[in-house]
Design a protein around this motif. Structure first.
Motif, short mmCIF file in Angstrom:
data_model
loop_
_atom_site.label_atom_id
_atom_site.label_comp_id
_atom_site.label_asym_id
_atom_site.label_seq_id
_atom_site.Cartn_x
_atom_site.Cartn_y
_atom_site.Cartn_z
N VAL A 7 0.84 -1.20 0.00
CA VAL A 7 0.00 0.00 0.00
C VAL A 7 0.87 1.25 0.00
O VAL A 7 0.59 2.23 -0.72
CB VAL A 7 -0.96 -0.01 1.21
N GLU A 8 1.95 1.25 0.76
CA GLU A 8 2.86 2.40 0.76
C GLU A 8 3.49 2.61 -0.61
O GLU A 8 3.69 3.75 -1.04
CB GLU A 8 3.93 2.22 1.83
N ARG A 9 3.80 1.52 -1.30
CA ARG A 9 4.35 1.64 -2.65
C ARG A 9 3.33 2.26 -3.59
O ARG A 9 3.65 3.13 -4.41
CB ARG A 9 4.77 0.26 -3.17
N ARG A 10 2.07 1.84 -3.46
CA ARG A 10 1.02 2.41 -4.31
C ARG A 10 0.83 3.90 -3.99
O ARG A 10 0.57 4.70 -4.89
CB ARG A 10 -0.30 1.66 -4.11
N VAL A 11 0.92 4.26 -2.72
CA VAL A 11 0.81 5.68 -2.35
C VAL A 11 1.88 6.49 -3.07
O VAL A 11 1.60 7.55 -3.65
CB VAL A 11 0.93 5.86 -0.83
N ALA A 12 3.12 6.00 -3.04
CA ALA A 12 4.22 6.73 -3.68
C ALA A 12 3.98 6.86 -5.18
O ALA A 12 4.19 7.94 -5.76
CB ALA A 12 5.55 6.02 -3.41
N GLU A 13 3.53 5.79 -5.83
CA GLU A 13 3.27 5.84 -7.27
C GLU A 13 2.13 6.80 -7.60
O GLU A 13 2.23 7.61 -8.53
CB GLU A 13 2.91 4.44 -7.78
N LEU A 14 1.06 6.71 -6.83
CA LEU A 14 -0.10 7.57 -7.09
C LEU A 14 0.21 9.03 -6.80
O LEU A 14 -0.25 9.93 -7.51
CB LEU A 14 -1.29 7.10 -6.25
N ALA A 15 0.99 9.28 -5.75
CA ALA A 15 1.36 10.66 -5.42
C ALA A 15 2.22 11.27 -6.53
O ALA A 15 2.04 12.44 -6.90
CB ALA A 15 2.10 10.70 -4.09
#
Length: 294
Positions: free
Chosen positions: A245-253
């Motif tokens: 989820v943290e990886r997805r946050v970084a990508e989406l941000a």
């Protein structure tokens, strides 16, 4: 004191004092709204800290905006919290949830509030305040569409929980409209825009949805324990671990910042506001939550 719309700027102590003073004014407004619509905000989780932290989120996200300019962001966000409470925790049947959505859409389209219903009474007041803005002619349909998207997202999540369905993380993110950020942002956009905003509608909406997905996951990372206790859905309950989820946050941000970058020329205040909302949530949800305890 004038603060420029720079998402990367670090405010001085004096500027922080100005921001907090503005948030204090907004918090008092929120408490007055809670008194005006008592049935909507009488539950225990609507505590003093919710009004305080919500007003601080708006103030630090747009420190160049005055408390009056942030009024509709605050009022619409607070209304969305009341709606969320009714749909997620107070409603006991699908028919009840669908009736809530129908009443809200009717009132947003111009119908009078339903008798004895503080939810639609407050929504009608928000609608009427927004209608006084010169931007409402162009953005009123956008505001109503964002309300529809938010309500459909809430209904989808309610059905998932009622039917025991576990969505995939991608399905969950596709339903991020239930968070309500885009709806509240559109109210703010209408309120602070004094001219015909047609040229920027599409790109601003696209950027807002990208920011909304980031905030959806940041919220889930910070509220996992509460969501488990309250029976809410959470990205961490869908088979994805915290690192994923943290990886997805970084990508989406990163994607959201790419969409915001070209908007800074024509819409510096709105673009910076969205970016700072995203960054504020990244810090806020490491420590706290808006809701009080049940």
């Amino acid at each position: 004191m004038t603060i420029q719309p720079d998402p990367a700027a670090r405010p001085t102590a004096a500027e922080c004092g100005t921001i907090c003073a503005g948030a204090g004014r907004s918090q008092r407004d929120m408490r007055e709204w809670a008194k005006t619509y008592p049935d909507l905000f009488s539950a225990k989780p609507f505590d003093a800290a919710l009004y305080s932290t919500l007003s601080l989120a708006m103030a630090f996200s747009g420190p160049w905006f005055t408390p009056d300019q942030l009024r509709m962001a605050n009022k619409t966000s607070l209304w969305a919290f009341g709606l969320d409470w009714l749909v997620d925790y107070a409603a006991t049947s699908r028919a009840e949830v669908e009736d809530i959505a129908r009443r809200c859409l009717d009132v947003a389209a111009g119908a009078p509030p339903f008798p004895g219903d503080d939810l639609t009474r407050m929504l009608a007041d928000v609608r009427d305040e927004l209608a006084a803005s010169p931007a409402f002619a162009a953005l009123g349909p956008v505001w109503r569409d964002e309300l529809r998207c938010m309500l459909e997202g809430m209904l989808a999540e309610w059905r998932w929980k009622a039917d025991g369905v576990t969505p995939t993380l991608d399905e969950y993110l596709d339903n991020a409209d239930n968070l309500g950020f885009s709806f509240a942002f559109t109210a703010h956009w209408i309120h602070v825009t004094g001219q015909d905003p047609v040229a920027g509608i599409g790109p601003l909406r696209e950027a807002g949805r990208a920011v909304q997905r980031v905030i959806r996951l940041l919220n889930d990372l910070g509220t996992y324990e509460r969501d488990v206790a309250w029976g809410d859905l959470n990205a961490l309950l869908l088979g994805a671990g915290r690192e994923e989820v943290e990886r997805r946050v970084a990508e989406l941000a990163a994607g959201a910042r790419e969409l915001l970058a070209p908007l800074r020329g024509a819409h510096p205040g709105l673009a910076a506001y969205m970016e700072r909302q995203m960054d504020f949530c990244a810090g806020f949800y490491q420590v706290g939550d808006y809701w009080g305890t049940l």
